[in-house]
Design a protein around this motif. Structure first.
Motif, short mmCIF file in Angstrom:
data_model
loop_
_atom_site.label_atom_id
_atom_site.label_comp_id
_atom_site.label_asym_id
_atom_site.label_seq_id
_atom_site.Cartn_x
_atom_site.Cartn_y
_atom_site.Cartn_z
N PRO A 338 0.83 -1.20 0.00
CA PRO A 338 0.00 0.00 0.00
C PRO A 338 0.87 1.26 0.00
O PRO A 338 2.03 1.21 0.43
CB PRO A 338 -0.79 -0.13 1.31
CG PRO A 338 0.08 -0.95 2.20
CD PRO A 338 0.82 -1.91 1.30
N PRO A 339 0.31 2.37 -0.48
CA PRO A 339 -1.01 2.50 -1.08
C PRO A 339 -1.04 2.01 -2.52
O PRO A 339 -0.03 2.06 -3.22
CB PRO A 339 -1.29 4.00 -1.00
CG PRO A 339 0.06 4.63 -1.09
CD PRO A 339 0.98 3.70 -0.36
N PHE A 340 -2.21 1.55 -2.95
CA PHE A 340 -2.36 0.97 -4.28
C PHE A 340 -2.02 1.97 -5.38
O PHE A 340 -1.44 1.61 -6.40
CB PHE A 340 -3.79 0.47 -4.45
CG PHE A 340 -4.07 -0.22 -5.76
CD1 PHE A 340 -3.65 -1.52 -5.99
CD2 PHE A 340 -4.77 0.44 -6.76
CE1 PHE A 340 -3.92 -2.16 -7.19
CE2 PHE A 340 -5.06 -0.19 -7.96
CZ PHE A 340 -4.62 -1.49 -8.18
N ASP A 341 -2.36 3.25 -5.17
CA ASP A 341 -2.09 4.23 -6.22
C ASP A 341 -0.59 4.40 -6.45
O ASP A 341 -0.14 4.60 -7.58
CB ASP A 341 -2.77 5.57 -5.94
CG ASP A 341 -2.45 6.16 -4.58
OD1 ASP A 341 -1.79 5.49 -3.77
OD2 ASP A 341 -2.87 7.30 -4.33
N ALA A 342 0.20 4.29 -5.38
CA ALA A 342 1.65 4.37 -5.55
C ALA A 342 2.18 3.16 -6.30
O ALA A 342 3.11 3.26 -7.10
CB ALA A 342 2.33 4.49 -4.18
N ALA A 343 1.58 2.00 -6.07
CA ALA A 343 2.03 0.78 -6.75
C ALA A 343 1.76 0.84 -8.25
O ALA A 343 2.61 0.44 -9.06
CB ALA A 343 1.36 -0.44 -6.12
N ILE A 344 0.56 1.34 -8.63
CA ILE A 344 0.26 1.38 -10.07
C ILE A 344 1.04 2.48 -10.78
O ILE A 344 1.27 2.40 -11.98
CB ILE A 344 -1.25 1.57 -10.34
CG1 ILE A 344 -1.78 2.87 -9.73
CG2 ILE A 344 -2.05 0.37 -9.83
CD1 ILE A 344 -3.22 3.20 -10.08
#
Length: 384
Positions: A338-344
């Motif tokens: 997490p956070p998912f937005d950082a991963a994508i």
């Protein structure tokens, strides 16, 4: 939510029994699986309703006395209730109580992605949204919120989990964390205009969510003339076809597709599920855990009559594969940092972005294994 409606094929050509459907003992076990599923659904929706009630209680305290502490308590309660709801999303996609017309309650409860400017101010646009448009909406009411939900397009969302989420967190403008709406947005004379309408909007949305969740839970309550009674009374093969349709639709087109691949390809924060609170990674994990719970007939961690045991009677390899692939998918989703937005948004080739792709691939494999389970049971799933 982006709506995906899938059909179930149970044609005569699909149902010539070589698997045990003509055997009374097999059909009895299948009926037990259906009964267990109905109990599981009921327990999950009841738990989700209780979580929403706890959130609403915290929210009422916040609206009565806005402060940093009461806002944080409400956010914490939203996160807990959201985890409970995530486990219920596997009970969709076969025109059950949450999806059925005319109300299509899922669209009021969990619709996304949402244009936050449809509800309230956003950066650089202080006067936008239903809250700030006194000319068009001089009086806020439940009917207004319902009527405006989806009225101007897929992202014109005015109700449900994500409307509440946005009002609690505000826009997520921090790449390292969630939104940071100040509690003073809800204090008379505070940091944003129309504080009284913002409090009212938050209260109305929470009350509507409570009522909608209660309606769905009531549809699955035992001992009533309701959807549950019809569900368990139908031919167990038909019921199990619906169960598998919900599982495979969520793991495939919805999770691997709409909720993850779209966000992975676009790298857009707006395409993640809970983008204001940065709770998307937990949303995804709850969804796949819900699928695994259904496969093993688990209620609060306790297994019961299950698809796994039923399939194992006729095709042990199909059951072993589905068990392993679902377990692997849970692990793969849990491994997304997490956070998912950082991963994508991470660089191509980075461990973070690779973890999202690995989870997508694992979910696709789990979906294929569930299709294999359906084939073993001579049920054809017509999936997108």
């Amino acid at each position: 939510m982006r709506r995906t409606f899938l059909a179930l094929c149970l044609l005569p050509a699909c149902t010539t029994s070589t698997t045990g459907w003509e055997d009374d003992a097999f059909r009895t076990e299948a009926k037990n699986v259906v009964d267990r599923y109905a109990a599981l659904v009921s327990a999950a929706y009841e738990k989700s309703s209780r979580g929403a009630e706890q959130m609403d209680s915290a929210l009422q305290d916040f609206v009565a006395a806005p402060s940093a502490d009461t806002l944080q308590a409400t956010r914490t309660a939203w996160l807990g209730a959201r985890d409970d709801y995530g486990l219920t999303e596997v009970f969709r996609f076969y025109n059950g109580p949450i999806d059925a017309a005319p109300d299509e309650l899922e669209g009021r409860i969990n619709a996304w992605p949402m244009d936050e400017a449809y509800i309230d101010y956003v950066e650089g646009m202080p006067d936008v949204g239903i809250i700030n448009d006194l000319a068009a909406y001089p009086e806020l009411s439940r009917d207004v919120l319902i009527e405006r939900n989806g009225a101007e397009g897929e992202d014109s969302i005015s109700t449900g989990w994500h409307a509440i989420e946005f009002l609690l967190w505000g826009q997520d403008l921090d790449p390292a964390g969630p939104g940071a709406r100040p509690f003073t947005d809800f204090v008379d004379g505070g940091t944003a205009a129309n504080q009284d309408r913002r409090r009212q909007y938050l209260t109305l949305t929470s009350e509507l969510l409570l009522d909608d969740l209660a309606r769905v839970a009531d549809s699955w309550s035992e001992g009533q003339e309701n959807y549950r009674a019809e569900f368990v009374a139908q031919d167990p093969k038909d019921a199990i076809g619906k169960i598998l349709l919900g599982m495979a639709s969520l793991s495939g087109a919805e999770l691997a597709g709409e909720r993850m691949t779209v966000a992975y390809d676009t790298r857009e924060q707006e395409d993640e599920h809970s983008c204001f609170s940065d709770n998307t990674h937990k949303d995804l994990l709850a969804n796949i855990q819900g699928i695994e719970d259904v496969y093993h007939g688990r209620i609060d961690g306790q297994a019961g009559p299950s698809l796994s045991s039923l399939v194992a009677r006729i095709d042990a390899d199909a059951d072993t594969l589905a068990t392993a692939k679902l377990q692997a998918a849970v692990a793969a989703v849990a491994a997304i940092p997490p956070p998912f937005d950082a991963a994508i948004q991470a660089a191509d080739g980075s461990p973070e972005r690779a973890s999202v792709k690995a989870a997508i691939d694992s979910l696709k494999e789990a979906t294929e294994a569930l299709v294999g389970v359906a084939e073993a049971l001579e049920i054809e799933l017509n999936l997108e």
